[in-house]
Design an enzyme around this catalytic site. Structure first.
Site, mmCIF file in Angstrom:
data_model
loop_
_atom_site.group_PDB
_atom_site.id
_atom_site.type_symbol
_atom_site.label_atom_id
_atom_site.label_comp_id
_atom_site.label_asym_id
_atom_site.label_seq_id
_atom_site.Cartn_x
_atom_site.Cartn_y
_atom_site.Cartn_z
ATOM 1 N N GLU A 1 7.265 -3.472 -5.661
ATOM 2 C CA GLU A 1 6.623 -2.669 -6.714
ATOM 3 C C GLU A 1 7.581 -2.362 -7.866
ATOM 4 O O GLU A 1 7.212 -1.654 -8.800
ATOM 5 C CB GLU A 1 6.068 -1.381 -6.106
ATOM 6 N N TRP B 1 -2.194 -0.969 3.506
ATOM 7 C CA TRP B 1 -1.983 -2.287 4.155
ATOM 8 C C TRP B 1 -0.897 -2.202 5.219
ATOM 9 O O TRP B 1 -0.768 -3.088 6.052
ATOM 10 C CB TRP B 1 -1.605 -3.360 3.118
ATOM 11 N N ASP B 2 -0.151 -1.107 5.225
ATOM 12 C CA ASP B 2 0.892 -0.881 6.226
ATOM 13 C C ASP B 2 0.353 -1.083 7.643
ATOM 14 O O ASP B 2 1.052 -1.559 8.536
ATOM 15 C CB ASP B 2 1.421 0.561 6.157
ATOM 16 N N LYS C 1 12.375 -3.819 -4.288
ATOM 17 C CA LYS C 1 12.153 -2.602 -3.493
ATOM 18 C C LYS C 1 12.047 -2.909 -2.003
ATOM 19 O O LYS C 1 12.564 -2.181 -1.171
ATOM 20 C CB LYS C 1 10.849 -1.961 -3.984
ATOM 21 N N GLN C 2 11.363 -3.985 -1.671
ATOM 22 C CA GLN C 2 11.127 -4.324 -0.257
ATOM 23 C C GLN C 2 10.870 -5.813 -0.166
ATOM 24 O O GLN C 2 10.639 -6.456 -1.179
ATOM 25 C CB GLN C 2 9.924 -3.549 0.257
HETATM 26 C C1 BGC Z 1 5.367 0.652 -0.582
HETATM 27 C C2 BGC Z 1 4.023 0.069 -0.221
HETATM 28 C C3 BGC Z 1 3.423 0.900 0.896
HETATM 29 C C4 BGC Z 1 3.388 2.378 0.532
HETATM 30 C C5 BGC Z 1 2.944 3.236 1.687
HETATM 31 C C6 BGC Z 1 5.200 2.123 -0.948
HETATM 32 O O1 BGC Z 1 6.442 2.675 -1.240
HETATM 33 O O2 BGC Z 1 5.915 -0.045 -1.672
HETATM 34 O O3 BGC Z 1 4.171 -1.262 0.191
HETATM 35 O O4 BGC Z 1 2.139 0.453 1.174
HETATM 36 O O5 BGC Z 1 4.674 2.803 0.167
HETATM 37 O O6 BGC Z 1 3.831 3.109 2.759
#
Ligand code: BGC
Length: 753
Positions: A486, A357-358, A591-592
């Site tokens: 996550e 989804w990035d 985390k984000q």
């Molecule tokens: C992130 C995800 C992302 C993936 C690939 C993960 O660490 O939490 O949001 O899609 O990395 O970049």
């Protein structure tokens, strides 16, 4: 933070062969041209720790999913871009001593990636009692001729004695992926041949049990050198050419290896592939080395003319943004609509080179502004073409509609951790949001009305089936999800996921009003279905805490022990490398961006005080251990005029890999989050927004900087924005006059303004 390269506005350069951090250096000196790419491993064998990796876009293998406890709905395979047939290999012997930079004594080392031209140069002098030989090695993957890889050696004898030199060049199919199950090898040699000074090898990926295509890759090497070609025996899995000579004192030799790489993605069968490979080899044979280098520089100059961001007063920041743009364009420049942008691009094996989804969440806004509209449309079409896979994924979960995958090559989900595969469904919302983002930016509704609406309807059907009605509370809820954070799994009512589900339904209903009757009939949307969607829109539960004045990340978030990140001892960061998973899940650490991700998507829809309260609450709990985190925070901080925070977050996103902030750049670069530094400058510091037809800016100049300047495409125009200590200048370089809002004022740009 770990800085292994020097600060330079146009180069990634070091004078130290850092053996302890060799993989880190290799990640940072990766090169690519969208079609293929490679890490910065040396051509010669290196007997200490190294990770050799060459990857070709779209050439992947479905590796069997291996898990301890199989759960229904798991994908059967995990796809990965595989380490290609190794075609960069060159070994060198001086007086019968094999060059191995892990052990051979050298001095005056320099490793330098020139971002203006995409050429990686390595220089050193072999320095032992009897031999003093200077090497200058240059390599590039051509952006002018995407199938071409070129490496050249200039070798000069600086010592007083003659030196014998032997160079052995090969193509070798005996390679494996680092992350393969049981050291598996993926390549079978189909056919190969060599002459004394050239050779080719055609290899095919192993058959698989999942019905996905096998790939054939042909590689052909030719050489230009003043050394003498001598006969060499090939082995079962390689072709090899040897060249020898003697260098008198002060004498030098040139050696160049050109490799053409073609794949069955572009050729129908082996005969046409082989013919194509030969035609391309002959074409480059007619060019001098200098011509190849010149066309490479010219193509990169064209890219920079459209996209360069100039920062004055802070070379570290300048290097950061250029490095990110350079690596992004090396991964994807939109020429091939079958390809997408893997989180590590061609720089490592983590994330398997697959699509996440990035792309829609983070990369699309940059490509909208820096590339032709067609490139962004191609990115959207990629998902439209994979709709069948998304239907399959939803069916696997026992649900209606389409569930776009977290990880994929062909639309089919490839990820096999239940908390992501089954639960991280917010990704579906971003696929829908990208259609809105594209339509809003370009002002062009054609894609929305013809193809986007298929995707929106299918995603809406998924959301309508995935919500459930809570009789007790009289609202629709979404249970059992993982939000963008996550570091929490299986939560109920993730605000961000619920918001995106509600928003998708709303946007789909609005969009349906614009499409043709035929389309409506094809989509078979009934009045009942529309009424059900309306009901979900009106009664969707969006957790909020009135007292704190914030949106609540999920149902149990506020019951956690909410200590800020500053209370974590420094030596325990990053927590994902120090804490057990259990401890992370129970912790309040994010985390984000999660709630803040939603606020960013709809940044102009939330009042200032709401944005402020949410930012002030969530940012101190955020560890930014996903590379996708810092840019969202930079944009919001800039929007709130928290200038210092915005700059801190910019620096983190811009130099994430250059300074190895998350201590994981050894695995490869964070390609998809490299858009973050551009977003932080353009949407953050310059405050660019598009609302209806109105393009607007609300710029500020970070204190450390004396100026910054960037260019964007907007609806057929090329616009340059410069912010310096005297104010902001907006210049219409190409295209029709346009009204732009700068702070509170609307100004008319007529060209040359
Ligand atoms: C992130 C995800 C992302 C993936 C690939 C993960 O660490 O939490 O949001 O899609 O990395 O970049």
């Amino acid at each position: 933070m770990q800085r292994t390269f020097e600060i330079d506005p146009w180069k990634i350069v070091t004078h130290k062969l850092d053996k302890a951090n060799k993989r880190l250096q290799e990640s940072m000196t990766s090169i690519g041209n969208g079609y293929m790419g490679m890490r910065g491993m040396f051509e010669e064998d290196y007997s200490a720790d190294t990770h050799s990796g060459i990857y070709i876009g779209g050439v992947w293998f479905p590796d069997k999913t291996v898990v301890g406890w199989w759960k229904n709905g798991y994908p059967k395979y995990f796809g990965k871009v595989i380490n290609a047939v190794n075609f960069d290999k060159v070994n060198v012997w001086l007086n019968d001593q094999k060059l191995d930079l892990a052990t051979t004594p050298i001095k005056d080392f320099e490793l330098s990636l020139d971002m203006k031209t995409g050429i990686l140069t390595r220089q050193f002098t072999v320095d032992n009692q009897e031999t003093q030989v200077r090497f200058t090695i240059q390599r590039f993957v051509s952006v002018a001729q995407k199938q071409l890889f070129d490496v050249s050696y200039q070798v000069e004898n600086l010592g007083s004695q003659p030196v014998t030199i032997r160079i052995v060049s090969e193509i070798n199919a005996d390679v494996s992926n680092e992350d393969a199950n049981y050291d598996e090898k993926f390549w079978n040699v189909k056919t190969k041949a060599q002459t004394t000074d050239s050779g080719y090898l055609i290899a095919e990926t192993k058959p698989n049990d999942f019905g996905t295509p096998q790939f054939t890759v042909g590689t052909q090497m030719t050489h230009q050198t003043d050394l003498k070609a001598v006969q060499t025996a090939e082995t079962e899995k390689n072709v090899v050419n040897t060249f020898e000579g003697t260098l008198a004192n002060q004498e030098s030799s040139q050696f160049e290896k050109r490799v053409i790489v073609v794949t069955s993605r572009d050729y129908d069968d082996d005969a046409t592939l082989k013919a194509g490979m030969e035609v391309l080899s002959q074409k480059v044979a007619a060019q001098t080395h200098q011509q190849l280098v010149t066309e490479q520089s010219v193509e990169w100059a064209k890219r920079w003319a459209k996209a360069d961001v100039q920062i004055s007063g802070d070379d570290a920041a300048q290097q950061g943004i250029r490095f990110n743009l350079f690596q992004l364009f090396s991964t994807f420049y939109g020429e091939d609509k079958r390809l997408n942008i893997g989180p590590k691009g061609f720089t490592g094996e983590k994330y398997g080179g697959a699509t996440y989804w990035d792309t829609e969440g983070f990369a699309l806004p940059l490509y909208l502004s820096l590339a032709d509209q067609k490139v962004s449309e191609n990115l959207l079409e990629y998902r439209h073409n994979q709709l069948a896979g998304a239907f399959h994924n939803a069916r696997e979960q026992g649900l209606k509609g389409a569930l776009y995958p977290m990880v994929t090559f062909n639309g089919i989900e490839n990820h096999n951790e239940w908390e992501i595969t089954f639960e991280e469904i917010h990704r579906n919302g971003t696929i829908a949001y990208a259609i809105y983002n594209y339509t809003r930016y370009t002002g062009d509704e054609t894609y929305l009305k013809t193809k986007g609406i298929d995707v929106l309807t299918a995603i809406s059907r998924f959301w309508a089936d995935r919500v459930h009605w809570s009789k007790r509370k009289g609202v629709y809820m979404i249970h059992g999800v993982t939000g963008p954070n996550e570091y929490e799994n299986n939560v109920n009512n993730n605000w961000y996921t619920n918001l995106l589900a509600q928003w998708t339904l709303k946007y789909t209903l609005e969009s349906l009003k614009k499409v043709s009757d035929k389309k409506i009939a094809d989509l078979a949307i009934s009045k009942e279905e529309e009424a059900q969607w309306q009901d979900i829109i009106h009664k969707m539960y969006l957790p909020e805490d009135k007292k704190l004045g914030i949106f609540v990340q999920n149902d149990c978030f506020l019951d956690k022990d909410l200590q800020p990140v500053t209370s974590i001892p420094k030596d325990q960061l990053p927590i994902n490398q120090h804490w057990s998973w259990d401890k992370i899940l129970r912790s309040p650490y994010i985390k984000q961006a999660d709630v803040l991700q939603g606020i960013w998507y709809f940044i102009d829809k939330f009042p200032e005080d709401v944005k402020k309260r949410n930012f002030d609450f969530y940012e101190p709990l955020t560890v930014h251990e996903s590379s996708l985190s810092a840019c969202v925070h930079a944009i919001l901080a800039a929007d709130l005029r928290y200038e210092q925070k915005a700059v801190e977050m910019y620096e983190r996103t811009a130099r994430l890999d250059l300074d190895n902030y998350n201590n994981d750049t050894v695995d490869g670069l964070h390609i998809t989050s490299m858009t973050g530094s551009w977003l932080a400058i353009v949407q953050g510091f310059a405050g660019m927004r598009v609302s209806g037809d109105q393009l607007s800016f609300k710029p500020f100049l970070p204190k450390k900087w004396t100026a910054y300047q960037f260019r964007i495409n907007f609806r057929g125009r090329l616009i340059e924005v410069r912010v310096d200590t005297t104010g902001t200048k907006i210049n219409l370089l190409k295209g029709q006059p346009l009204k732009v809002q700068l702070n509170q004022e609307v100004v008319a740009l007529k060209g040359g303004d």
